[in-house]
Every structure is written in C-alpha cells, then in structure tokens.
Design a protein around this motif. Structure first.
Motif, PDB file in Angstrom:
ATOM      1  N   GLN A 175       0.649  13.289 -13.587  1.00 28.81           N
ATOM      2  CA  GLN A 175       1.805  12.899 -13.374  1.00 28.81           C
ATOM      3  C   GLN A 175       1.859  12.044 -11.683  1.00 28.81           C
ATOM      4  OE1 GLN A 175       5.755  13.044 -13.552  1.00 28.81           O
ATOM      5  NE2 GLN A 175       5.546  14.798 -15.157  1.00 28.81           N
ATOM      6  N   ILE A 176       1.054  10.612 -10.963  1.00 24.44           N
ATOM      7  CA  ILE A 176       0.976  10.782 -10.071  1.00 24.44           C
ATOM      8  C   ILE A 176       0.907   9.192  -9.256  1.00 24.44           C
ATOM      9  CG2 ILE A 176      -1.173   9.034  -9.070  1.00 24.44           C
ATOM     10  CD1 ILE A 176      -3.200  10.172 -11.912  1.00 24.44           C
ATOM     11  N   GLU A 177       1.753   9.342  -8.641  1.00 24.14           N
ATOM     12  CA  GLU A 177       2.390   8.341  -7.531  1.00 24.14           C
ATOM     13  C   GLU A 177       1.576   7.430  -7.499  1.00 24.14           C
ATOM     14  OE1 GLU A 177       5.823   7.923  -4.205  1.00 24.14           O
ATOM     15  OE2 GLU A 177       5.185   9.454  -4.989  1.00 24.14           O
ATOM     16  N   VAL A 178       2.392   5.992  -7.595  1.00 23.81           N
ATOM     17  CA  VAL A 178       1.388   4.889  -6.745  1.00 23.81           C
ATOM     18  C   VAL A 178       1.626   3.655  -5.948  1.00 23.81           C
ATOM     19  CG1 VAL A 178      -0.579   5.008  -8.990  1.00 23.81           C
ATOM     20  CG2 VAL A 178       1.105   3.937  -8.830  1.00 23.81           C
ATOM     21  N   LYS A 179       1.409   3.442  -5.349  1.00 21.26           N
ATOM     22  CA  LYS A 179       1.254   1.954  -4.552  1.00 21.26           C
ATOM     23  C   LYS A 179       0.591   0.786  -4.896  1.00 21.26           C
ATOM     24  CE  LYS A 179       4.744   1.923  -2.097  1.00 21.26           C
ATOM     25  NZ  LYS A 179       6.354   0.734  -2.352  1.00 21.26           N
ATOM     26  N   ILE A 180       0.613  -0.747  -5.107  1.00 18.31           N
ATOM     27  CA  ILE A 180      -0.188  -1.220  -5.545  1.00 18.31           C
ATOM     28  C   ILE A 180      -0.071  -2.091  -4.690  1.00 18.31           C
ATOM     29  CG2 ILE A 180      -0.340  -2.674  -7.379  1.00 18.31           C
ATOM     30  CD1 ILE A 180       0.780  -0.511  -9.632  1.00 18.31           C
ATOM     31  N   ALA A 181      -0.387  -3.010  -4.235  1.00 14.91           N
ATOM     32  CA  ALA A 181      -0.550  -4.223  -3.907  1.00 14.91           C
ATOM     33  C   ALA A 181      -1.843  -5.089  -3.282  1.00 14.91           C
ATOM     34  CB  ALA A 181      -1.727  -3.141  -1.874  1.00 14.91           C
ATOM     35  N   GLU A 182      -1.601  -6.438  -3.191  1.00 21.21           N
ATOM     36  CA  GLU A 182      -1.946  -7.991  -3.647  1.00 21.21           C
ATOM     37  C   GLU A 182      -2.466  -8.446  -2.593  1.00 21.21           C
ATOM     38  OE1 GLU A 182      -1.515 -11.316  -4.490  1.00 21.21           O
ATOM     39  OE2 GLU A 182       0.175 -10.795  -3.826  1.00 21.21           O
TER      40      GLU A 182
ATOM     41  N   CYS B 215       1.833  -7.679  -0.443  1.00 21.39           N
ATOM     42  CA  CYS B 215       2.488  -7.348  -0.431  1.00 21.39           C
ATOM     43  C   CYS B 215       2.442  -6.358  -1.149  1.00 21.39           C
ATOM     44  CB  CYS B 215       4.294  -8.111  -1.037  1.00 21.39           C
ATOM     45  SG  CYS B 215       3.896  -8.835  -2.662  1.00 21.39           S
ATOM     46  N   PHE B 216       3.127  -4.569  -1.434  1.00 27.74           N
ATOM     47  CA  PHE B 216       3.454  -4.048  -2.440  1.00 27.74           C
ATOM     48  C   PHE B 216       3.695  -4.709  -3.859  1.00 27.74           C
ATOM     49  CE2 PHE B 216       3.412  -0.929   0.881  1.00 27.74           C
ATOM     50  CZ  PHE B 216       2.058  -0.674   0.659  1.00 27.74           C
ATOM     51  N   ILE B 217       2.976  -4.492  -4.991  1.00 20.70           N
ATOM     52  CA  ILE B 217       3.891  -5.209  -6.061  1.00 20.70           C
ATOM     53  C   ILE B 217       4.323  -3.676  -7.219  1.00 20.70           C
ATOM     54  CG2 ILE B 217       2.625  -7.124  -6.093  1.00 20.70           C
ATOM     55  CD1 ILE B 217       0.396  -6.063  -8.185  1.00 20.70           C
ATOM     56  N   SER B 218       4.718  -4.385  -8.199  1.00 16.84           N
ATOM     57  CA  SER B 218       5.845  -3.231  -8.429  1.00 16.84           C
ATOM     58  C   SER B 218       5.344  -3.110 -10.229  1.00 16.84           C
ATOM     59  CB  SER B 218       7.005  -3.846  -9.463  1.00 16.84           C
ATOM     60  OG  SER B 218       6.623  -5.048 -10.164  1.00 16.84           O
ATOM     61  N   ALA B 219       3.908  -3.810 -10.464  1.00 19.51           N
ATOM     62  CA  ALA B 219       3.244  -3.210 -11.654  1.00 19.51           C
ATOM     63  C   ALA B 219       1.789  -3.741 -11.966  1.00 19.51           C
ATOM     64  CB  ALA B 219       3.871  -3.276 -12.961  1.00 19.51           C
ATOM     65  N   CYS B 220       1.082  -3.585 -11.860  1.00 20.40           N
ATOM     66  CA  CYS B 220      -0.288  -3.728 -12.272  1.00 20.40           C
ATOM     67  C   CYS B 220      -0.431  -3.426 -12.945  1.00 20.40           C
ATOM     68  CB  CYS B 220      -1.286  -3.946 -11.014  1.00 20.40           C
ATOM     69  SG  CYS B 220      -2.434  -4.883 -10.802  1.00 20.40           S
ATOM     70  N   GLY B 221      -0.535  -4.441 -14.765  1.00 22.17           N
ATOM     71  CA  GLY B 221      -1.988  -3.950 -16.149  1.00 22.17           C
ATOM     72  C   GLY B 221      -3.283  -3.150 -15.549  1.00 22.17           C
ATOM     73  N   GLY B 222      -3.835  -4.304 -15.022  1.00 20.45           N
ATOM     74  CA  GLY B 222      -5.614  -4.345 -14.695  1.00 20.45           C
ATOM     75  C   GLY B 222      -5.494  -2.420 -14.009  1.00 20.45           C
ATOM     76  N   PHE B 223      -5.008  -2.662 -13.181  1.00 21.71           N
ATOM     77  CA  PHE B 223      -4.896  -1.227 -12.060  1.00 21.71           C
ATOM     78  C   PHE B 223      -4.866   0.350 -12.823  1.00 21.71           C
ATOM     79  CE2 PHE B 223      -2.023   1.447 -10.739  1.00 21.71           C
ATOM     80  CZ  PHE B 223      -2.513   2.907  -9.319  1.00 21.71           C
ATOM     81  N   THR B 224      -4.101  -0.126 -14.101  1.00 24.16           N
ATOM     82  CA  THR B 224      -3.559   1.258 -14.856  1.00 24.16           C
ATOM     83  C   THR B 224      -4.867   0.750 -15.753  1.00 24.16           C
ATOM     84  OG1 THR B 224      -2.855  -0.641 -16.505  1.00 24.16           O
ATOM     85  CG2 THR B 224      -1.520   0.560 -15.119  1.00 24.16           C
TER      86      THR B 224
END
Length: 313
Positions: free
Chosen positions: A57-64, A69-78
């Motif tokens: 289980q990993i907590e993540v923050k995704i930036a673009e 900004c930080f974004i809520s989701a990114c499928g490519g990242f997953t």
C-alpha cells in the motif's frame, strides 16, 4: 540535492517516480515540476511515493507541469509504477509480495484508492491492470455528457474536453490532426478556453478521437492537452477512461459487443506522437448499469522502464 528516480513511459506518456522520503517537505510540487523540465528528466507527470507502513500500500502525490499542480489521478503513472515495482528496487522498498505470478497493490491517491493487479514473469511486468473506479466517480461528480461550444458539439467527461475529430473537421475545414497546423491549434484552443470558462475546470485536459482505426482497435485518440505550449500526450490513462465514459454517454459505442458479465471492452489506438492514433493499444473495460459506468479497468500494450538513476540539482 540528490534524488533517486525511476523513469518510464506508457505509450509515450513520460513518467518519473520519486521517493517521498527524499523530497524536501514543503517543496514537493516545485521539486517535481523542476525535474519534469527539459533540462532535467523531461516528463509529462511525476509521482512522489510515500510508505504507509503497510506492505503493498503506497501513498502517492501526482504532479503535472502545465498548471502546475498536484492532480487527483494519472493512469500512465499507475502503469509505469506497476512495472517499476516488479522491475526495480521499488518493489522491495514498498513491500511488494514477491511470491506468485500476480501482485496486488493499492495506491492511495487524491482521487481515492486505486488498485493495481500486476502480472509478472521472470522479473518483468507483463500486464498491469489499473482499476480507475475512483476516477469514474470523480468524472460523474463533475459532469459527463454533451455540450455545444462555439457552435461545435463536444463531450465532457469530468475535467476532460472530448472532441470527435470528424465533427471538428466539418467545423474547421483545414483541420490537420497529423501536423497540427496553426488553424487547427487556434480553433481547438478557443474551444478549450471556452470549455474551461463554462465548466470552471483549470487543468488543461483534451482528448481528440475518431472511429477510424488503423490497427487492431475500435477507435483512435490523441491527447493535445495544451497546444499553446506543445503539451501533447500520445497516451493518457485517465483520458482513455474519460473517453470511454463520454462515448458511452453519447450512445456512440452501441456497435461494440458486450462481453461476459456485462463488461464492455474498448480497444483504443494511441501512442503515435502528436498524431491522431498510433500503434499501441489501451484496453479499457467498463461495466455499466442504466447507462452509468460503475467500474472501469484499463491496461496498456506498451509500458517500459527506461532509466533508473540519481538526479542532482
């Protein structure tokens, strides 16, 4: 400053992964945006990974970088993270179960929990399935359906502006989705800006598609998120999910056969650079009830880890 990184891509969607314990507190966004720049690691998105103390289980923050900004989701990242957990030292760092041919991981994103199922063989990830149910909920909360902007009928899927290329070609006679001439860029940018004004969305997210596949898919897509800054993504996981929700709401997917247990599978061609379509396939599986998608899972045919190293700045 020295930061360990993993860099990879999903069909040309460039992703970097960073360890949260190495990123200065309070400078997370600035650090990620700087590393995504052309003078450093050059990427479309960056994921910062934090330990939860629970294996798998990993907590993540995704930036673009475009807003930024930080974004809520990114499928490519997953997808890239799924590969990296099998093929690099990140798996041991975050307690990935090393037994069996399939590993299960839960990512705690700003959107909500996102489950990954990672198939592996001989130290390589062979298929990653990303459950995007939390992003589906977000899209419906923001709005899914049709709109008319500047005289062009378009679709909305949450924060995504979704444009049918055939309709756009009638609207803009000089439209060119291969070279993206000035006429095409100006017309799309005007529509995008009006879309953002009307919806209140501030992140630039665009999908352009048609139903003229050139390979093994049902449809083609490209993601010209912000043509003003030449910010194109050849592939986009959240964009593919949004595209699926949009065309389903518009009744455009009626010719796609519903499979076992009422799952609808869309094969989406992308990965061609800035051109519409490409040789890669995104497989999007959706289960709908009463025309509303309840579950969405996707995988991508071309996910690679390209480099592992240390960034210095």
């Amino acid at each position: 400053m020295k930061l360990d990184f993993v860099r990879g891509h999903m069909g040309g969607n460039l992703i970097i992964l960073l360890r949260g314990d190495q990123v200065p507190v309070g400078s997370e966004l600035d650090t990620a945006v700087k590393l995504m720049g052309p003078n450093y690691l050059h990427a479309h998105e960056a994921g910062i990974l934090y330990s939860t103390g629970k294996p798998g289980q990993i907590e993540v923050k995704i930036a673009e970088p475009t807003v930024p900004c930080f974004i809520s989701a990114c499928g490519g990242f997953t997808q890239v993270l799924g590969a990296a957990l099998v093929e690099t030292g990140l798996g041991d760092l975050f307690g990935l179960d090393q037994n069996g041919t399939t590993a299960e991981v839960v990512l705690h994103t700003d959107c909500g929990p996102t489950a990954l199922s990672i198939e592996r063989e001989q130290g390589r990830a062979t298929k990653i399935r990303s459950n995007m149910e939390c992003f589906v909920v977000e899209c419906y909360e923001r709005g899914v359906g049709s709109m008319t902007i500047n005289g062009l009928e378009v679709l909305r899927a949450g924060k995504f502006l979704v444009v049918n290329a055939d309709l756009f070609r009638k609207y803009c006679s000089g439209a060119d989705f291969n070279n993206w001439n000035a006429e095409t860029r100006t017309a799309l940018l005007d529509i995008q800006h009006q879309f953002m004004r009307e919806t209140g969305e501030f992140e630039p997210n665009v999908a352009v598609y048609d139903w003229h596949p050139e390979h093994k898919g049902h449809m083609r897509v490209v993601f010209p998120h912000y043509v003003q800054d030449d910010f194109f993504e050849p592939s986009c996981g959240t964009g593919s999910v949004g595209l699926g929700l949009a065309v389903l709401s518009a009744g455009e997917a009626g010719h796609i056969a519903v499979g076992e247990n009422d799952w609808l599978t869309l094969q989406i061609e992308s990965g061609g650079g800035i051109e519409l379509g490409g040789p890669d396939l995104t497989t999007l599986e959706m289960k709908a009830e009463g025309g509303i998608v309840k579950s969405a899972v996707f995988s991508h045919s071309n996910v690679e880890i390209t480099s592992v190293g240390e960034a210095r700045f």
